[in-house]
Design a protein around this motif. Structure first.
Motif, short mmCIF file in Angstrom:
data_model
loop_
_atom_site.label_atom_id
_atom_site.label_comp_id
_atom_site.label_asym_id
_atom_site.label_seq_id
_atom_site.Cartn_x
_atom_site.Cartn_y
_atom_site.Cartn_z
N PRO A 34 -6.22 -6.00 8.31
CA PRO A 34 -6.37 -7.36 8.62
C PRO A 34 -6.39 -8.38 7.40
CG PRO A 34 -7.78 -6.00 9.94
CD PRO A 34 -7.48 -5.32 8.76
N GLY A 35 -5.42 -9.39 7.59
CA GLY A 35 -5.26 -10.38 6.57
C GLY A 35 -4.47 -10.14 5.27
N ARG A 36 -3.77 -9.14 5.77
CA ARG A 36 -2.68 -8.72 4.74
C ARG A 36 -1.25 -8.26 5.26
NH1 ARG A 36 -4.96 -7.22 -0.25
NH2 ARG A 36 -2.91 -7.58 -1.13
N VAL A 37 -0.29 -8.44 4.68
CA VAL A 37 1.04 -8.22 5.14
C VAL A 37 2.00 -7.35 4.41
CG1 VAL A 37 1.01 -10.28 6.27
CG2 VAL A 37 1.96 -10.21 4.10
N MET A 38 2.75 -6.43 4.83
CA MET A 38 3.82 -5.96 4.21
C MET A 38 5.29 -6.48 4.48
SD MET A 38 2.81 -1.83 3.89
CE MET A 38 3.76 -1.52 2.50
N THR A 39 6.31 -6.58 3.76
CA THR A 39 7.62 -7.06 4.07
C THR A 39 8.40 -5.97 4.87
OG1 THR A 39 8.65 -6.47 2.21
CG2 THR A 39 7.73 -8.68 2.33
N TYR A 40 9.48 -6.11 5.50
CA TYR A 40 10.19 -4.98 5.97
C TYR A 40 10.59 -3.96 5.16
CZ TYR A 40 10.41 -8.19 10.35
OH TYR A 40 10.15 -8.85 11.33
N GLY A 41 10.99 -4.73 3.81
CA GLY A 41 11.49 -3.87 2.76
C GLY A 41 10.57 -3.05 2.00
N ASP A 42 9.10 -3.52 2.19
CA ASP A 42 7.96 -2.83 1.60
C ASP A 42 7.99 -1.64 2.45
OD1 ASP A 42 7.50 -4.91 -0.22
OD2 ASP A 42 5.87 -5.79 0.93
N TRP A 69 2.38 -8.68 13.34
CA TRP A 69 2.40 -9.76 12.66
C TRP A 69 2.14 -9.44 11.23
CZ3 TRP A 69 -1.00 -8.38 16.41
CH2 TRP A 69 -2.39 -8.01 16.22
N ARG A 70 1.70 -8.05 11.09
CA ARG A 70 1.63 -7.82 9.49
C ARG A 70 2.84 -7.35 8.87
NH1 ARG A 70 -3.89 -4.78 11.25
NH2 ARG A 70 -4.99 -6.65 11.93
N VAL A 71 3.85 -6.97 9.70
CA VAL A 71 5.24 -6.73 9.17
C VAL A 71 6.15 -8.03 9.04
CG1 VAL A 71 7.02 -4.93 9.05
CG2 VAL A 71 4.61 -4.20 9.63
N VAL A 72 6.56 -8.49 7.91
CA VAL A 72 6.83 -9.72 7.76
C VAL A 72 8.19 -10.03 7.07
CG1 VAL A 72 4.69 -10.82 8.13
CG2 VAL A 72 5.66 -10.44 5.95
N ARG A 73 8.81 -11.01 7.04
CA ARG A 73 9.84 -11.46 6.03
C ARG A 73 9.68 -11.70 4.70
NH1 ARG A 73 13.53 -15.78 9.19
NH2 ARG A 73 13.78 -16.51 6.99
N ALA A 116 -0.98 -12.52 -0.09
CA ALA A 116 -1.27 -11.79 1.32
C ALA A 116 -0.52 -10.64 1.28
CB ALA A 116 -0.62 -12.70 2.69
N ARG A 117 0.34 -10.23 0.51
CA ARG A 117 1.12 -9.15 0.56
C ARG A 117 0.28 -8.01 -0.10
NH1 ARG A 117 7.16 -9.43 -2.12
NH2 ARG A 117 8.04 -7.49 -1.06
N TRP A 118 0.49 -6.81 0.78
CA TRP A 118 -0.39 -5.59 0.43
C TRP A 118 0.61 -4.52 -0.06
CZ3 TRP A 118 -1.22 -1.22 3.78
CH2 TRP A 118 -2.21 -0.28 3.41
N ASP A 119 0.17 -3.72 -1.04
CA ASP A 119 1.05 -2.55 -1.53
C ASP A 119 0.42 -1.40 -1.03
OD1 ASP A 119 -1.24 -2.06 -3.14
OD2 ASP A 119 -0.34 -2.46 -5.16
N GLY A 120 -0.32 -1.05 -0.18
CA GLY A 120 -0.82 0.07 0.04
C GLY A 120 -2.11 0.44 -0.44
N GLY A 121 -2.48 0.06 -1.75
CA GLY A 121 -3.53 0.24 -2.06
C GLY A 121 -4.07 1.72 -2.09
N GLU A 122 -5.25 2.08 -1.57
CA GLU A 122 -5.77 3.29 -1.94
C GLU A 122 -5.16 4.11 -0.78
OE1 GLU A 122 -7.76 0.88 1.53
OE2 GLU A 122 -7.55 0.53 -0.54
N HIS A 123 -4.20 3.81 0.07
CA HIS A 123 -3.45 4.54 0.90
C HIS A 123 -2.25 4.95 0.42
CE1 HIS A 123 -6.09 3.94 4.46
NE2 HIS A 123 -6.04 2.61 4.25
N ALA A 124 -1.94 4.52 -0.69
CA ALA A 124 -0.53 4.84 -1.53
C ALA A 124 -0.38 6.20 -1.88
CB ALA A 124 -0.45 3.79 -2.74
N GLU A 125 -1.57 6.91 -2.22
CA GLU A 125 -1.52 7.88 -2.75
C GLU A 125 -0.99 9.07 -1.52
OE1 GLU A 125 -4.18 9.69 -5.55
OE2 GLU A 125 -4.25 7.68 -6.66
N GLY A 126 -0.36 10.06 -1.48
CA GLY A 126 -0.10 10.84 -0.51
C GLY A 126 0.31 10.41 0.98
#
Length: 128
Positions: A34-42, A69-73, A116-126
């Motif tokens: 919540p409070g973060r977003v990823m783009t369609y391309g992300d 609403w968290r997946v955005v342009r 607001a953009r989120w890169d996956g943080g701790e979920h990025a591995e695996g």
């Protein structure tokens, strides 16, 4: 957009089956905090498959099952036709916004993509 532009596994064999690619896109959408977003391309980059249009197509068809609403342009413009609903979610979640200027069409804010953009943080591995 035609179905031909979706990855091969996105074509449902059964009308009521959720395509594997769609399931994977929705799984990523559910990871966005919540409070973060990823783009369609992300999302496509995260999956290492498809592209922004394919992710957008999945979200248009199946996104109602997740926090759409968290997946955005990438430009931060609110989803046309759903601006007010999305704005309500962003304000409730504290998603960073850039307030609209007086000359902005519709006087609607945009997402502050730098904050607001989120890169996956701790979920990025695996990730899948």
């Amino acid at each position: 957009m035609s179905e031909e532009s979706l990855p091969e596994d996105a074509h449902p064999e059964y009308a009521d089956a959720l395509p594997e690619y769609a399931e994977r896109v929705l799984e990523v959408a559910e990871l966005i905090q919540p409070g973060r977003v990823m783009t369609y391309g992300d999302v496509a980059e995260w999956l290492q498959e498809g592209g922004p249009r394919q992710v957008g197509r999945v979200m248009a068809l199946y996104g109602g099952a997740v926090a759409w609403w968290r997946v955005v342009r990438a430009d931060g413009v609110l989803l046309p036709g759903h601006e007010l609903r999305a704005l309500g979610h962003y304000r409730t979640e504290g998603t960073p916004l850039r307030e609209a200027g007086r000359t902005t069409e519709g006087h609607l804010p945009r997402l502050d993509m730098k904050r607001a953009r989120w890169d996956g943080g701790e979920h990025a591995e695996g990730h899948t």
